[in-house]
Scaffold this active site. Structure first.
Site, PDB file in Angstrom:
ATOM      1  N   LYS A 196       0.818  -1.207   0.000  1.00 49.66           N
ATOM      2  CA  LYS A 196       0.000   0.000   0.000  1.00 49.66           C
ATOM      3  C   LYS A 196       0.857   1.264   0.000  1.00 49.66           C
ATOM      4  CE  LYS A 196      -0.762   1.165   4.850  1.00 49.66           C
ATOM      5  NZ  LYS A 196       0.500   0.809   5.393  1.00 49.66           N
ATOM      6  N   ARG A 198       0.832   5.274   1.372  1.00 50.51           N
ATOM      7  CA  ARG A 198       0.142   6.148   2.331  1.00 50.51           C
ATOM      8  C   ARG A 198       0.410   7.601   1.940  1.00 50.51           C
ATOM      9  NH1 ARG A 198      -1.369   5.405   7.756  1.00 50.51           N
ATOM     10  NH2 ARG A 198      -0.212   3.480   8.025  1.00 50.51           N
ATOM     11  N   ASP A 226      -5.091   2.046  15.145  1.00 46.76           N
ATOM     12  CA  ASP A 226      -5.454   3.374  15.635  1.00 46.76           C
ATOM     13  C   ASP A 226      -6.796   3.795  15.030  1.00 46.76           C
ATOM     14  OD1 ASP A 226      -5.633   5.942  16.565  1.00 46.76           O
ATOM     15  OD2 ASP A 226      -3.691   6.615  15.822  1.00 46.76           O
ATOM     16  N   THR A 230      -6.101   1.434   7.802  1.00 48.65           N
ATOM     17  CA  THR A 230      -5.245   0.440   7.145  1.00 48.65           C
ATOM     18  C   THR A 230      -5.860  -0.949   7.215  1.00 48.65           C
ATOM     19  OG1 THR A 230      -3.260   1.696   7.709  1.00 48.65           O
ATOM     20  CG2 THR A 230      -2.940  -0.613   7.209  1.00 48.65           C
TER      21      THR A 230
END
Length: 315
Positions: A196, A198, A226, A230
């Site tokens: 991925k 970010r 968090d 993701t």
């Protein structure tokens, strides 16, 4: 424990009292008497209400939300213990906050993980016992002993007990591959990686999946969840690539902002977390399974006190 000359004392501050009480129960001990109060302007006042002169003191405190409050409580407690002539001051920090900035990724950035290490040492800590640091190299920021415990065996035992078939363990990014491999080794399963990009902090963009996930039961693993961006994007991508079921797990359920709503609406069948961070009632949704780290931490404290090896817990 009377064969040791110096007494073991266990204290807890406000970050995770339930876990602290569980640890004390496992060890067959009472928590030490101390009070945390506030002056009218909000400053923290700590009173240790028993003698700890010459004792080996263990203080249980995660630096979880509200992080700055809990950190100040801990620093003031360390100072109080030092001035009350504790023999050793051992900080038991199930969740080590401010760990995500462990290097300078861009110019003019702080390294907060190092700053916290400096603060703890300067205040007077003799040792730190912590669980699943965001980056293992944070251990090198300390000039005092640090015992780094692992949550993977606890998570692995849970998934073994479910007797899932055709498992693939998935790392949500390249940085978590070592963690995923540790879980995969214990479950005797292959791994896959989500590749991925970010664009900015707390915004994740899934690109593609490296490895075979079609028709398999996928288990996503991370150290911290968090905002859950993701992990939920990862779960949805795995489902799109043909995964039969998607489970997720982490050691530290920070779960801030839109996290609970995202998890509820995602393809995640079950999110398995530990109680390193106290979950308020409103975050305890049906999809979340909480495992206790109290027996592991209790055993680590006992071993440190008795001058025995801690690493054997993970062999």
């Amino acid at each position: 424990m009377s064969d040791c000359q110096h007494q073991l004392k266990l204290f807890a501050l406000n970050s995770n009292m339930k876990l602290a009480q569980e640890i004390a129960e496992v060890m067959g001990m009472e928590l030490g008497k101390c009070s945390v109060s506030r002056f009218s302007d909000g400053e923290i006042q700590i009173n240790i209400e028993e003698s700890i002169r010459g004792d080996d003191v263990f203080v249980i405190q995660s630096t979880s939300v509200p992080v700055n409050e809990h950190l100040m409580e801990l620093l003031i407690m360390i100072d109080a213990l030092k001035r009350a002539s504790a023999r050793t001051i051992n900080i038991v920090m199930p969740y080590y906050g401010y760990a995500r900035q462990d290097r300078k990724a861009r110019s003019r950035e702080p390294i907060t993980a190092k700053l916290i290490a400096n603060l703890l040492e300067t205040a007077g800590a003799s040792r730190v016992i912590t669980l699943d640091l965001h980056a293992p190299q944070i251990q090198g920021f300390f000039d005092i002993p640090i015992d780094h415990l692992m949550g993977v065996p606890i998570l692995a035992d849970y998934f073994k007990s479910k007797q899932l078939e055709d498992i693939v363990v998935v790392s949500p990014d390249h940085g978590g591959v070592t963690r995923a491999r540790k879980l995969a080794d214990r479950l005797k399963a292959p791994i896959a990686i989500i590749d991925k990009r970010r664009p900015r902090p707390n915004v994740a963009e899934v690109m593609n999946i490296v490895g075979q996930v079609a028709g398999k039961t996928a288990i996503l693993i991370d150290d911290i969840i968090d905002t859950a961006g993701t992990i939920t994007l990862g779960a949805n991508a795995l489902a799109e690539h043909g995964a039969k079921e998607v489970y997720a797990c982490c050691t530290h359920p920070v779960l801030s902002g839109p996290a609970i709503e995202r998890i509820q609406n995602s393809k995640i069948k079950e999110l398995v977390v530990t109680n390193s961070i106290a979950l308020p009632e409103e975050k305890k949704i049906d999809k979340i399974v909480e495992l206790s780290v109290a027996p592991l931490i209790a055993e680590a404290i006992t071993r440190v006190y008795q001058m025995k090896s801690v690493s054997v817990l993970f062999d």
